[in-house]
Design a protein around this motif. Structure first.
Motif, PDB file in Angstrom:
ATOM      1  N   TYR A 194      36.397  -7.434  32.087  1.00 28.77           N
ATOM      2  CA  TYR A 194      37.549  -7.034  31.284  1.00 28.77           C
ATOM      3  C   TYR A 194      37.815  -5.531  31.371  1.00 28.77           C
ATOM      4  O   TYR A 194      38.919  -5.102  31.632  1.00 28.77           O
ATOM      5  CB  TYR A 194      37.337  -7.406  29.809  1.00 28.77           C
ATOM      6  CG  TYR A 194      37.349  -8.884  29.559  1.00 28.77           C
ATOM      7  CD1 TYR A 194      38.511  -9.633  29.683  1.00 28.77           C
ATOM      8  CD2 TYR A 194      36.191  -9.540  29.172  1.00 28.77           C
ATOM      9  CE1 TYR A 194      38.519 -10.999  29.443  1.00 28.77           C
ATOM     10  CE2 TYR A 194      36.189 -10.898  28.932  1.00 28.77           C
ATOM     11  CZ  TYR A 194      37.356 -11.622  29.064  1.00 28.77           C
ATOM     12  OH  TYR A 194      37.362 -12.962  28.826  1.00 28.77           O
TER      13      TYR A 194
ATOM     14  N   HIS B  30      35.104  -8.185  23.595  1.00 27.14           N
ATOM     15  CA  HIS B  30      36.164  -8.931  24.272  1.00 27.14           C
ATOM     16  C   HIS B  30      36.280 -10.379  23.810  1.00 27.14           C
ATOM     17  O   HIS B  30      36.871 -11.199  24.515  1.00 27.14           O
ATOM     18  CB  HIS B  30      35.934  -8.899  25.790  1.00 27.14           C
ATOM     19  CG  HIS B  30      35.813  -7.527  26.352  1.00 27.14           C
ATOM     20  ND1 HIS B  30      36.851  -6.629  26.360  1.00 27.14           N
ATOM     21  CD2 HIS B  30      34.750  -6.891  26.915  1.00 27.14           C
ATOM     22  CE1 HIS B  30      36.442  -5.493  26.916  1.00 27.14           C
ATOM     23  NE2 HIS B  30      35.166  -5.632  27.256  1.00 27.14           N
TER      24      HIS B  30
ATOM     25  N   ASP C 189      39.808 -11.723  23.935  1.00 29.61           N
ATOM     26  CA  ASP C 189      40.582 -11.517  25.162  1.00 29.61           C
ATOM     27  C   ASP C 189      40.709 -12.842  25.907  1.00 29.61           C
ATOM     28  O   ASP C 189      39.708 -13.441  26.298  1.00 29.61           O
ATOM     29  CB  ASP C 189      39.888 -10.475  26.045  1.00 29.61           C
ATOM     30  CG  ASP C 189      40.802  -9.919  27.111  1.00 29.61           C
ATOM     31  OD1 ASP C 189      41.694 -10.660  27.567  1.00 29.61           O
ATOM     32  OD2 ASP C 189      40.626  -8.748  27.484  1.00 29.61           O
TER      33      ASP C 189
END
Length: 183
Positions: A98, A117, A120
């Motif tokens: 990421y 993350h 995400d």
């Protein structure tokens, strides 16, 4: 153990033993090991003088024959041509797919992604799987966070001596058998 390996085991979040990976208690000393070091006798590789292991470090620092022995070993190793390490994939540290932060071990990558993350939804390539012979460096996981939780909660080499030429299913079967025996 070398310093990088020890540092990895002494991560502030959870220091573990370099051999069995059990959690270390702060301040606890391995008294049984200390006694064994005090009672085990060996010979210096330089001058062949016998002494207890507990005295070996100070002796080695002042023994010129031991220093020569070490230097001969260093010369022998440096004369051999180095293998081209570019042909061997790095299976020990990984970048975050990421944010591209680098040098995570497998557990560190899982923790980093969980912490920073978890929300995400971008489809990314798993750097751990991509480094394996059976991994596809172009496969983008539909749910990378779930993949990390299911596939990479532990490292294969914690339970088996990794044979990276083996099939992934064979590796997983070996891991499962070993983990059942360890209980």
């Amino acid at each position: 153990f070398c310093t990088p390996c020890l540092q990895e085991c002494l991560k502030p979040k959870k220091p573990v033993c370099g051999v069995c990976r059990s959690t270390l208690s702060p301040g606890s000393r391995a008294l049984d090991l200390e006694k064994q070091i005090e009672a085990t006798e060996t010979a210096c590789n330089g001058c062949n003088k016998k002494m207890y292991l507990s005295k070996m470090r100070s002796h080695a620092a002042s023994c010129s024959k031991y220093q020569n022995y070490i230097m001969e070993g260093v010369k022998a190793v440096t004369k051999e041509p180095l293998h081209n390490t570019r042909n061997f994939p790095n299976r020990f540290t990984f970048p975050c797919p990421y944010c591209s932060e680098k040098n995570f071990d497998q557990e560190g990558l899982v923790e980093h992604c969980k912490t920073l993350h978890s929300m995400d939804a971008k489809q990314v390539v798993c750097p751990i799987c991509a480094s394996m012979p059976w991994g596809d460096p172009n496969y983008r996981s539909a749910n990378f966070m779930e993949h990390l939780q299911r596939r990479h909660r532990f490292s294969y080499d914690t339970f088996v001596v990794c044979d990276y030429d083996a099939d992934e299913d064979d590796m997983m079967a070996q891991v499962l058998m070993r983990s059942l025996r360890d209980k």
